[in-house]
Design a protein around this motif. Structure first.
Motif, PDB file in Angstrom:
ATOM      1  N   VAL A 118       0.827  -1.208   0.000  1.00 43.44           N
ATOM      2  CA  VAL A 118       0.000   0.000   0.000  1.00 43.44           C
ATOM      3  C   VAL A 118       0.863   1.261   0.000  1.00 43.44           C
ATOM      4  O   VAL A 118       0.573   2.236  -0.680  1.00 43.44           O
ATOM      5  N   SER A 119       1.952   1.214   0.750  1.00 41.05           N
ATOM      6  CA  SER A 119       2.797   2.413   0.884  1.00 41.05           C
ATOM      7  C   SER A 119       3.776   2.569  -0.279  1.00 41.05           C
ATOM      8  O   SER A 119       4.435   3.593  -0.405  1.00 41.05           O
ATOM      9  N   MET A 153       1.787  -4.998   5.124  1.00 42.18           N
ATOM     10  CA  MET A 153       2.679  -4.631   6.227  1.00 42.18           C
ATOM     11  C   MET A 153       2.628  -3.110   6.323  1.00 42.18           C
ATOM     12  O   MET A 153       2.664  -2.423   5.297  1.00 42.18           O
ATOM     13  N   ALA A 154       2.571  -2.589   7.536  1.00 41.52           N
ATOM     14  CA  ALA A 154       2.520  -1.143   7.721  1.00 41.52           C
ATOM     15  C   ALA A 154       3.823  -0.513   7.237  1.00 41.52           C
ATOM     16  O   ALA A 154       4.869  -1.154   7.240  1.00 41.52           O
ATOM     17  N   PRO A 155       3.765   0.752   6.817  1.00 45.74           N
ATOM     18  CA  PRO A 155       4.996   1.441   6.411  1.00 45.74           C
ATOM     19  C   PRO A 155       5.911   1.685   7.615  1.00 45.74           C
ATOM     20  O   PRO A 155       5.466   1.621   8.755  1.00 45.74           O
ATOM     21  N   ILE A 162      -0.492   8.115   9.369  1.00 41.91           N
ATOM     22  CA  ILE A 162      -0.067   7.564   8.081  1.00 41.91           C
ATOM     23  C   ILE A 162      -0.434   6.082   8.016  1.00 41.91           C
ATOM     24  O   ILE A 162      -1.022   5.605   7.037  1.00 41.91           O
ATOM     25  N   ILE A 163      -0.123   5.360   9.085  1.00 38.80           N
ATOM     26  CA  ILE A 163      -0.442   3.927   9.122  1.00 38.80           C
ATOM     27  C   ILE A 163      -1.958   3.728   8.975  1.00 38.80           C
ATOM     28  O   ILE A 163      -2.419   2.901   8.187  1.00 38.80           O
ATOM     29  N   LYS A 164      -2.707   4.521   9.712  1.00 38.59           N
ATOM     30  CA  LYS A 164      -4.164   4.412   9.676  1.00 38.59           C
ATOM     31  C   LYS A 164      -4.711   4.644   8.260  1.00 38.59           C
ATOM     32  O   LYS A 164      -5.601   3.917   7.799  1.00 38.59           O
ATOM     33  N   ASN A 165      -4.162   5.639   7.576  1.00 36.50           N
ATOM     34  CA  ASN A 165      -4.626   5.912   6.221  1.00 36.50           C
ATOM     35  C   ASN A 165      -4.362   4.759   5.268  1.00 36.50           C
ATOM     36  O   ASN A 165      -5.209   4.416   4.447  1.00 36.50           O
ATOM     37  N   TYR A 166      -3.188   4.149   5.391  1.00 37.25           N
ATOM     38  CA  TYR A 166      -2.882   2.996   4.539  1.00 37.25           C
ATOM     39  C   TYR A 166      -3.809   1.825   4.867  1.00 37.25           C
ATOM     40  O   TYR A 166      -4.323   1.156   3.969  1.00 37.25           O
ATOM     41  N   PHE A 167      -4.017   1.583   6.149  1.00 36.97           N
ATOM     42  CA  PHE A 167      -4.897   0.475   6.547  1.00 36.97           C
ATOM     43  C   PHE A 167      -6.325   0.714   6.032  1.00 36.97           C
ATOM     44  O   PHE A 167      -6.991  -0.214   5.567  1.00 36.97           O
TER      45      PHE A 167
END
Ligand SMILES: *Cc1c(COP(=O)(O)O)cnc(C)c1O
Length: 223
Positions: A118-119, A153-155, A162-167
């Motif tokens: 995602v990132s 996997m989180a960035p 930022i993590i929340k937006n990707y999730f």
């Protein structure tokens, strides 16, 4: 001594507190711990485990055959034949070549999560968000593959937003695919959230969290 039961209860409380509507499966990632610790965790009621390396996966699955095993790590194409028919869930389908090889070597339908980058970090494996639908179109005739969900996997960042937006982005994509009701890609699941970010994942609708250190600890140093 790490208190696995205490960690387990805490994670279950966090699931309740997050008020998620999903039934969340806790995968105990056992790559940092001994066989003894896995045995203890099973006695405490943990019944889903994950390993990221083929040799460890096969050994552990043989040793503890009565729990569900998830192969969570990148899989080299040449190792597919050694492991694929032993896999309950595979979380790292990240390229077409691998899909082809799994389809060729599988004796039955294999439950796969598509790994999505995602990132778009260069160091991370996975298909880009905008390429997922095309990927699904290409593999739809691969009769041995069933895409049960998406994984990420989180960035590498401490910024929770930022993590929340990707999730959130991945949750959206998962729901879109699920709505299409594709027989080869029911896509009911989402595998995201590890020791440091599972709380964010719970609040963005994950169904599977993959937790190593914060659940089982770290009692060997082979990784
Ligand atoms: C190691 C690993 C985990 C668990 O890591 P922790 O940070 O210890 O919870 C989860 N997913 C994958 C793919 C891993 O390799």
């Amino acid at each position: 001594m790490i208190d696995i039961d205490k960690n387990y209860q805490l994670i279950k409380e966090e699931i309740l507190k997050s008020q998620t509507k999903e039934d969340v499966i806790i995968i105990g990632v056992s790559k940092y711990v001994s066989d003894e610790t896995v045995k203890k965790a099973i006695e405490l009621g943990i019944n889903n485990f994950g390993e990221n390396r083929v040799d460890n996966y096969l050994r552990r699955k043989k040793l503890f055959p009565n729990v569900v095993w998830h192969l969570i790590g990148t899989l080299q194409t040449r190792k597919v034949k050694d492991v694929i028919n032993e896999v309950d869930y595979f979380h790292a389908l990240d390229r077409l070549k691998l899909a082809e090889k799994i389809n060729k070597r599988a004796d039955r339908i294999i439950n796969c999560f598509l790994q999505v980058n995602v990132s778009e970090e260069k160091t991370k494996h996975g298909i880009k968000i905008e390429e997922v639908n095309e990927f699904l179109g290409t593999i739809k005739n691969y009769s041995k593959l069933k895409i049960v969900g998406l994984m990420t996997m989180a960035p590498n960042t401490d910024d929770e937003n930022i993590i929340k937006n990707y999730f959130k982005k991945l949750k959206e994509l998962q729901l879109n695919i699920k709505l299409k009701k594709l027989s080869y890609a029911p896509c009911e699941y989402l595998s995201m959230g590890m020791s440091n970010d599972y709380n964010i994942a719970l609040r963005t609708g994950t169904t599977h969290i993959r937790i190593g250190t914060s659940l089982l600890g770290n009692d060997i140093n082979n990784n």
